[in-house]
Design an enzyme around this catalytic site. Structure first.
Site, PDB file in Angstrom:
ATOM      1  N   TYR A 177      15.941  -5.373 -10.407  1.00  0.00           N
ATOM      2  CA  TYR A 177      17.318  -5.220  -9.945  1.00  0.00           C
ATOM      3  C   TYR A 177      18.184  -6.353 -10.503  1.00  0.00           C
ATOM      4  O   TYR A 177      17.757  -7.115 -11.359  1.00  0.00           O
ATOM      5  CB  TYR A 177      17.344  -5.118  -8.426  1.00  0.00           C
ATOM      6  CG  TYR A 177      16.562  -3.929  -7.919  1.00  0.00           C
ATOM      7  CD1 TYR A 177      16.939  -2.628  -8.239  1.00  0.00           C
ATOM      8  CD2 TYR A 177      15.394  -4.101  -7.166  1.00  0.00           C
ATOM      9  CE1 TYR A 177      16.210  -1.534  -7.801  1.00  0.00           C
ATOM     10  CE2 TYR A 177      14.662  -3.008  -6.726  1.00  0.00           C
ATOM     11  CZ  TYR A 177      15.066  -1.733  -7.051  1.00  0.00           C
ATOM     12  OH  TYR A 177      14.331  -0.645  -6.629  1.00  0.00           O
ATOM     13  N   ARG A 311       2.954  -0.881   2.799  1.00  0.00           N
ATOM     14  CA  ARG A 311       2.643   0.501   3.168  1.00  0.00           C
ATOM     15  C   ARG A 311       1.816   0.614   4.438  1.00  0.00           C
ATOM     16  O   ARG A 311       1.989   1.558   5.215  1.00  0.00           O
ATOM     17  CB  ARG A 311       1.927   1.187   1.998  1.00  0.00           C
ATOM     18  CG  ARG A 311       2.847   1.499   0.818  1.00  0.00           C
ATOM     19  CD  ARG A 311       2.050   1.824  -0.447  1.00  0.00           C
ATOM     20  NE  ARG A 311       1.476   0.618  -1.039  1.00  0.00           N
ATOM     21  CZ  ARG A 311       0.706   0.625  -2.132  1.00  0.00           C
ATOM     22  NH1 ARG A 311       0.394   1.775  -2.717  1.00  0.00           N
ATOM     23  NH2 ARG A 311       0.233  -0.515  -2.623  1.00  0.00           N
TER      24      ARG A 311
END
Length: 364
Positions: A177, A311
């Site tokens: 990013y 996760r």
């Protein structure tokens, strides 16, 4: 178990060494960027983590990456986040907001305008927008005055985060990013004071850190990096030099922590740990979720003070308790990771009564 030991750092104190990693969930209102009302429940369920780092939150409209991503660019958004932080604190938890500008990793179909980046270099591959998977577009290179506006956007978002009750902010300098786009040579082709040499490529990240620490104090500021990580078409063949220089500059601040994403190909932790005297949070990027044993190994080897799990926290809201009890770990289907649907968000149960008792003791 080292992961369950309390951590007492210079700037941050945690009841255990298990962090909940930032994970995009995409449940916010796509028009307003306001987090869904159930977001408070989602994070509160996971408050037994030593530290929660929120999903990436955009600092201005040009930094939004995909549908359903929340922001911290307006007071209305901040008001909604206040309900989240209050819910987490009521359960005894701690939560940092991850402040995010996606740079070129966006699409006009997401934010209604051309993405911005250090240089007009198109990302390879496709991107998910409101209309589904679509081809990427060439971003528009930021002007120098615009760069200053983005820096101020990070600082203002940090102010809103603290006013909304967050315990601090994590600046997202990883995963390809905007901050990492300034660091990488393949995405930063600038010939002004923000591009070219390593020192010039470090300028924007350091300006962001300086502005945010000035606004809310260094002890409330962290930075996440992913040296050499090729995600989102990033190439960093000189990452050892770049990130060694970055850490040298960052040592002037007593940041809350440095969050390092490591991969089997780079082994960034082994290179950077000796260069960072402060608190280090490690996150392993691999096909399988990080296991308890892998986390223990990082602590035992001195490569990390805290380990971030991602996760596993989706389907195991009481993950520290499950690690302590040796309880089985649930798995969530990938189909429920993201999106506007609320199934796969807050309905995962704790393991049992013993889990709840452990969560209470871990927060004391």
């Amino acid at each position: 178990m080292r992961l369950l030991e309390a951590f007492r750092g210079t700037a941050i104190q945690l009841p255990n060494r298990i962090a909940m990693a930032p994970m995009t969930r995409g449940r916010a209102d796509d028009v307003t960027g306001v987090p869904h009302p159930r977001t408070a429940e989602y994070y509160a369920q996971r408050a037994s983590a030593g530290l929660i780092v929120s999903e990436g939150v955009w600092v201005d409209q040009t930094g939004k990456s995909g549908p359903g991503i929340p922001g911290l660019a307006t007071e209305r958004q901040a008001d909604a986040w206040r309900a989240v932080t209050e819910a987490v604190h009521k359960e005894g938890g701690r939560i940092f907001a991850q402040l995010w500008h996606s740079g070129r990793v966006s699409h006009p179909g997401v934010m209604g305008r051309t993405p911005v980046a250090p240089s007009a270099v198109r990302q390879a591959g496709r991107i998910f927008s409101a209309d589904g998977w679509t081809d990427t577009v060439e971003p528009r290179a930021l002007g120098e005055e615009e760069i200053g506006e983005v820096v101020r956007g990070f600082a203002e978002a940090a102010r809103r985060a603290v006013e909304a009750g967050f315990d601090g902010v994590e600046l997202h300098g990883a995963n390809g990013y905007l901050i990492q786009e300034f660091l990488a040579r393949n995405t930063n082709l600038r010939e002004d004071r923000y591009g070219g040499s390593v020192a010039a490529r470090l300028r924007f990240p350091l300006e962001v850190v300086a502005a945010v620490t000035e606004r809310i104090g260094a002890v409330r500021v962290a930075l996440r990096i992913s040296p050499g990580n090729p995600e989102n078409d990033i190439v960093e063949d000189d990452w050892k030099e770049v990130y060694s220089r970055l850490l040298e500059e960052l040592r002037r601040y007593e940041l809350a922590y440095l969050h390092v994403i490591d991969t089997p190909d780079t082994e960034a932790l082994s290179h950077l740990r000796p260069l960072w005297p402060g608190t280090l949070v490690a996150n392993l990027r691999s096909e399988e979720p990080t296991s308890r044993d892998e986390g223990e190994s990082l602590i035992e080897a001195g490569l990390a003070d805290v380990v971030a799990f991602g996760r596993l926290f989706i389907a195991n809201p009481d993950l520290p308790a499950r690690f302590a009890l040796g309880a089985p770990l649930a798995r969530a289907d990938h189909d429920v990771y993201y999106g506007a649907r609320l199934d796969g968000y807050t309905e995962f149960p704790a393991y049992g009564p013993d889990s709840a008792k452990f969560a209470c003791s871990a927060r004391s």
